[in-house]
Enzyme design. Sequence first.
Site, PDB file in Angstrom:
ATOM      1  N   SER A 186       0.677  -1.300  -0.360  1.00 55.47           N
ATOM      2  CA  SER A 186       0.513   0.086  -0.116  1.00 55.47           C
ATOM      3  C   SER A 186       1.062   1.253  -0.219  1.00 55.47           C
ATOM      4  CB  SER A 186      -1.356   0.162   1.865  1.00 55.47           C
ATOM      5  OG  SER A 186       0.036   0.252   2.755  1.00 55.47           O
ATOM      6  N   HIS A 214      -5.909  -4.389  -1.488  1.00 56.28           N
ATOM      7  CA  HIS A 214      -5.383  -3.217  -1.738  1.00 56.28           C
ATOM      8  C   HIS A 214      -5.711  -3.718  -3.906  1.00 56.28           C
ATOM      9  CE1 HIS A 214      -4.417   0.443   0.531  1.00 56.28           C
ATOM     10  NE2 HIS A 214      -4.247  -0.824   1.648  1.00 56.28           N
ATOM     11  N   LYS A 245     -11.981  -0.519   0.907  1.00 58.77           N
ATOM     12  CA  LYS A 245     -11.285  -0.045   0.065  1.00 58.77           C
ATOM     13  C   LYS A 245     -11.995   0.084  -1.455  1.00 58.77           C
ATOM     14  CE  LYS A 245      -7.755  -0.027   2.092  1.00 58.77           C
ATOM     15  NZ  LYS A 245      -7.607  -0.103   3.047  1.00 58.77           N
TER      16      LYS A 245
END
Length: 412
Positions: A186, A214, A245
Site C-alpha cells: 500500500s 488493495h 477499499k
Amino acid sequence: MADLLAKFDSLIAERAALNATGLPDPFRVVMEKVVSPTEAIINGKHTILVGTYNYMGLTFHPEVVKAGQDALAEFGSGTTGSRVLNGTYAGHKALEQTLADFYGTQHAMVFSTGYQANLGMCSTLVGKGDYIVIDADSHASIYDGCMLGNADVVRFKHNSPEDLDKRLRRLPKEAGKLVVLEGVYSMLGDIARMKELVAVAKAHDATILDDEAHSMGFFGEKGRGVVEAAGVEDQVDFVVGTFSKSVGTIGGFVVSNHPKFDILRVVCRPYVFTASLPPSVVATARKAIELIAAQADRRKQLMDNSRALHTGLKEAGFQLGTKEAESAIIAVICPDQDTTVKLWATLLANGVYVNMARPPATPHGLYLIRMSLCAEHKPEQVKTIVERFAAAAGAAGYPLHQEFVNVPLTAA
C-alpha cells in the site's frame, strides 16, 4: 507517578513544531461534505479526492445506498452482539455466501474490520513452536497480528522470492510455517511477485495467507485480486480482504477451502470478542460485491486513470515509487519531511486531497505523497491533478526532474 505518555514526547514536539508553521495538520483533515466518490468540501473549498482508497467508486451507487437504507429500516442500527452470540443475522450469512461465490471457495468468514481480519488470522493460525514469515514491508495489521500471537516471527526482504527461500531453508522442516503475502503493497503501490513467492512457500510446505486489500475488485479476470491474476488461487490457503477499499464500506473477511475452517469461528479472538457489523453495512457490502463481479468496465477505467496519472506526474518531473503504474496507488517520493508537508498543504489549498506518509509507517524511511485512484475519476480530473501538482512543486520547493532518493523501483 510516571507519565505513561512521556515516551511520545519527541513526537509531540515534532507535531508542535509543525503546527507552529501555520500549515494544516495532515492527520486532522475534516470532510465537511462528501459530494461524490471523487469530490468533497474541505475547509470550505471544493476538493478533488485522490487519497481515499475508494477504488471502485461505489460509495454513492444508488443500488448500494438503497440496500443499506432497506436493511437499516428492517433490522435497525446494529446487532449489539458478537457473531458467536446474538450478532449473526441472515444478512451476515448471505454476505459470507456472496464472498464464497465471488472467490469460488467453500468457506468465508466476515470480520468487523479488515484490520481485525489480519489480526485474527495471523494470531490464530500459528502459535508457540510455529513460524510466521512476513514481508519486511507488511501492513501494520500483519505486524500486530504477529505480536498478538505466540509464533516466532521471521521477516524476508521486500518482495524477494530469493530471500524468502533463504529464510525458509533455515527453519525446522517439521515446524508449522505460515507465509503472509500481500497482493499490492500500500505504500508504493507495487505488486507482489506472487507466482514466484507462492512457489517458494509451497516448496517448503508452508501454509500461505494472502491479503488482497488493495487489489480486490480490479486485478484478475473476475476481480479477485493479484492472486487470481497470477493464476495461483488453488495454491493459496487463505485469502484475506477488506470492505473499506473497493467495496466502499467497512469490514473484513477471510475465504478458504480448508476443511477445518469453521473452527476459526470459536478460536479466533478478534472475531469472537467484538460486536458484529451493523445490518446496513452488511447489506451495502453484499450489493457492492455483486456489482464488482458484474462490472468489469470499472476495473479498466480505474487502471486507465492510474496509468494517466503516473505518466503525467512522471513527465512533470516527480520521482515516483514505481517505474510504471502497477496498481491504483501512485506514490510521489519526497526528499524530506519539510518538503512533503509543504507539498501536501499546497495541494490541499489548491483543491487536491492526497495522503502524506512518513516514517515509521513507510518502507526505507521514505517521505511520500500517496494517491489512490478511483474508477469514477474523469480524465479532466486526472489532468487537473497533474497540473496542480506541477504548480505546487515550486511553492513547496520540490526538486523536479531529480532522483534524490535511491529506491529499488519495481517494474510493472
